[in-house]
Design an enzyme around this catalytic site. Sequence first.
Site, PDB file in Angstrom:
ATOM      1  N   LEU A   1     -33.321  79.455  -7.806  1.00  9.40           N
ATOM      2  CA  LEU A   1     -31.962  79.638  -8.353  1.00  9.40           C
ATOM      3  C   LEU A   1     -31.997  80.242  -9.757  1.00  9.40           C
ATOM      4  O   LEU A   1     -32.883  79.924 -10.555  1.00  9.40           O
ATOM      5  CB  LEU A   1     -31.266  78.277  -8.445  1.00  9.40           C
ATOM      6  CG  LEU A   1     -31.012  77.558  -7.127  1.00  9.40           C
ATOM      7  CD1 LEU A   1     -30.499  76.142  -7.410  1.00  9.40           C
ATOM      8  CD2 LEU A   1     -30.021  78.339  -6.275  1.00  9.40           C
TER       9      LEU A   1
ATOM     10  N   GLU B   1     -39.933  68.219 -12.543  1.00  6.57           N
ATOM     11  CA  GLU B   1     -39.219  67.331 -13.470  1.00  6.57           C
ATOM     12  C   GLU B   1     -37.802  66.986 -12.998  1.00  6.57           C
ATOM     13  O   GLU B   1     -37.284  65.901 -13.275  1.00  6.57           O
ATOM     14  CB  GLU B   1     -39.088  68.010 -14.837  1.00  6.57           C
ATOM     15  CG  GLU B   1     -38.136  67.286 -15.749  1.00  6.57           C
ATOM     16  CD  GLU B   1     -37.876  67.983 -17.058  1.00  6.57           C
ATOM     17  OE1 GLU B   1     -37.437  69.137 -17.055  1.00  6.57           O
ATOM     18  OE2 GLU B   1     -38.127  67.359 -18.084  1.00  6.57           O
ATOM     19  N   ASP B   2     -37.198  67.918 -12.264  1.00  5.98           N
ATOM     20  CA  ASP B   2     -35.791  67.708 -11.902  1.00  5.98           C
ATOM     21  C   ASP B   2     -35.599  66.662 -10.815  1.00  5.98           C
ATOM     22  O   ASP B   2     -34.480  66.221 -10.573  1.00  5.98           O
ATOM     23  CB  ASP B   2     -35.167  69.050 -11.464  1.00  5.98           C
ATOM     24  CG  ASP B   2     -35.061  69.998 -12.628  1.00  5.98           C
ATOM     25  OD1 ASP B   2     -34.754  69.531 -13.740  1.00  5.98           O
ATOM     26  OD2 ASP B   2     -35.318  71.196 -12.440  1.00  5.98           O
TER      27      ASP B   2
ATOM     28  N   HIS C   1     -29.649  72.959 -18.206  1.00  4.16           N
ATOM     29  CA  HIS C   1     -29.895  71.517 -18.360  1.00  4.16           C
ATOM     30  C   HIS C   1     -29.844  71.136 -19.838  1.00  4.16           C
ATOM     31  O   HIS C   1     -30.071  71.974 -20.709  1.00  4.16           O
ATOM     32  CB  HIS C   1     -31.302  71.157 -17.854  1.00  4.16           C
ATOM     33  CG  HIS C   1     -31.482  71.262 -16.379  1.00  4.16           C
ATOM     34  ND1 HIS C   1     -32.487  72.015 -15.815  1.00  4.16           N
ATOM     35  CD2 HIS C   1     -30.809  70.699 -15.355  1.00  4.16           C
ATOM     36  CE1 HIS C   1     -32.421  71.903 -14.497  1.00  4.16           C
ATOM     37  NE2 HIS C   1     -31.409  71.121 -14.190  1.00  4.16           N
TER      38      HIS C   1
ATOM     39  N   CYS D   1     -40.219  71.332 -17.452  1.00  6.74           N
ATOM     40  CA  CYS D   1     -39.808  71.133 -16.046  1.00  6.74           C
ATOM     41  C   CYS D   1     -40.967  71.209 -15.062  1.00  6.74           C
ATOM     42  O   CYS D   1     -40.802  70.868 -13.891  1.00  6.74           O
ATOM     43  CB  CYS D   1     -38.716  72.111 -15.670  1.00  6.74           C
ATOM     44  SG  CYS D   1     -39.206  73.796 -15.829  1.00  6.74           S
TER      45      CYS D   1
HETATM   46  N1  LIG Z   1     -35.847  71.127 -15.820  1.00  7.92           N
HETATM   47  C1  LIG Z   1     -35.790  72.447 -15.742  1.00  7.92           C
HETATM   48  O1  LIG Z   1     -35.737  73.130 -16.744  1.00  7.92           O
HETATM   49  N2  LIG Z   1     -35.737  72.972 -14.532  1.00  7.92           N
HETATM   50  C2  LIG Z   1     -35.657  74.366 -14.276  1.00  7.92           C
HETATM   51  C3  LIG Z   1     -35.082  74.614 -12.920  1.00  7.92           C
HETATM   52  C4  LIG Z   1     -34.957  76.066 -12.614  1.00  7.92           C
HETATM   53  C5  LIG Z   1     -34.458  76.341 -11.213  1.00  7.92           C
HETATM   54  N3  LIG Z   1     -34.496  77.731 -10.959  1.00  7.92           N
HETATM   55  C6  LIG Z   1     -33.057  75.814 -11.000  1.00  7.92           C
HETATM   56  O2  LIG Z   1     -32.111  76.560 -11.257  1.00  7.92           O
HETATM   57  O3  LIG Z   1     -32.887  74.685 -10.570  1.00  7.92           O
END
Ligand SMILES: NC(=O)NCCC[C@H](N)C(=O)O
Length: 258
Positions: free
Chosen positions: A19, A67-68, A163, A248
Amino acid sequence: MPSKKALVRRPAPRLAEGLVTHIEREGVDFDRAVEQWEAYAEALRTHGWETIEVDSAEDCPDSVFVEDTVVMYRNVALIARSGAESRRGETPGVEEAVASLGCSVNWVWEPGTLDGGDVLKVGDTVYVGRGGRTNAAGVQQVRAAFEPLGARVVAVPVAKVLHLKSAVTALPDGTVVGHVPNMDAPSLFPRLLPVPEESGAHVVLLGGDKLLMAASAPKTAELFADLGYEPVLVDIGEFEKLEGCVTCLSVRLRELYA
Ligand SMILES: NC(=O)NCCC[C@H](N)C(=O)O
């Protein structure tokens, strides 16, 4: 009990489909991303962290951003429920990983949404970004999970970036470091050091004075070095194209019961 383990997750073959919300999409070089990920994990190991690879989630483009998927407070893991539906398939492998490490496991339930990237812990203060990925019910569920354990949850509006931790993280002494143009509510942080670069706001505490940072923030690295810290720079350019940052790519587990 202090522990130095870090969850990491190998980039999925579909990484380039990850994403992108706040930046223009750019092509991702998968082989280069894997090299950068290996170097990132190696930097953790070099500084005393045992890396634990979560089973890869082949069909989830964003799964490298481990991390998410989970927030740790002491020995308790709160499994997230992303505001991005395409990311919800990432959690089962993480649940297994934290359960097998002996963590107590809780879940964010519908209608709550939460991404781990929205949670910044500074001592027992847990800042939770309420933004595109984390809703009010998600914030309430973080309170319900962690306040009985001694945390104080502070909700922070997030609109300018993906975030909360896209805009702020914290140094070992608890000073919050932030790129002010990306912050919606800077006054919520009692001790804030503004940094000159967007990716300079992202630090992973490696222990002692060492800070893992992106190579794309050389001026901030100089600022931190001048304050007596030791920046350890890694190139994560392929992940930055997907709004990823150093924080992340891992989840540090510092208080496991051995
Ligand atoms: N904790 C973070 O910085 N996560 C990055 C997530 C990027 C991923 N492309 C997203 O949009 O979810």
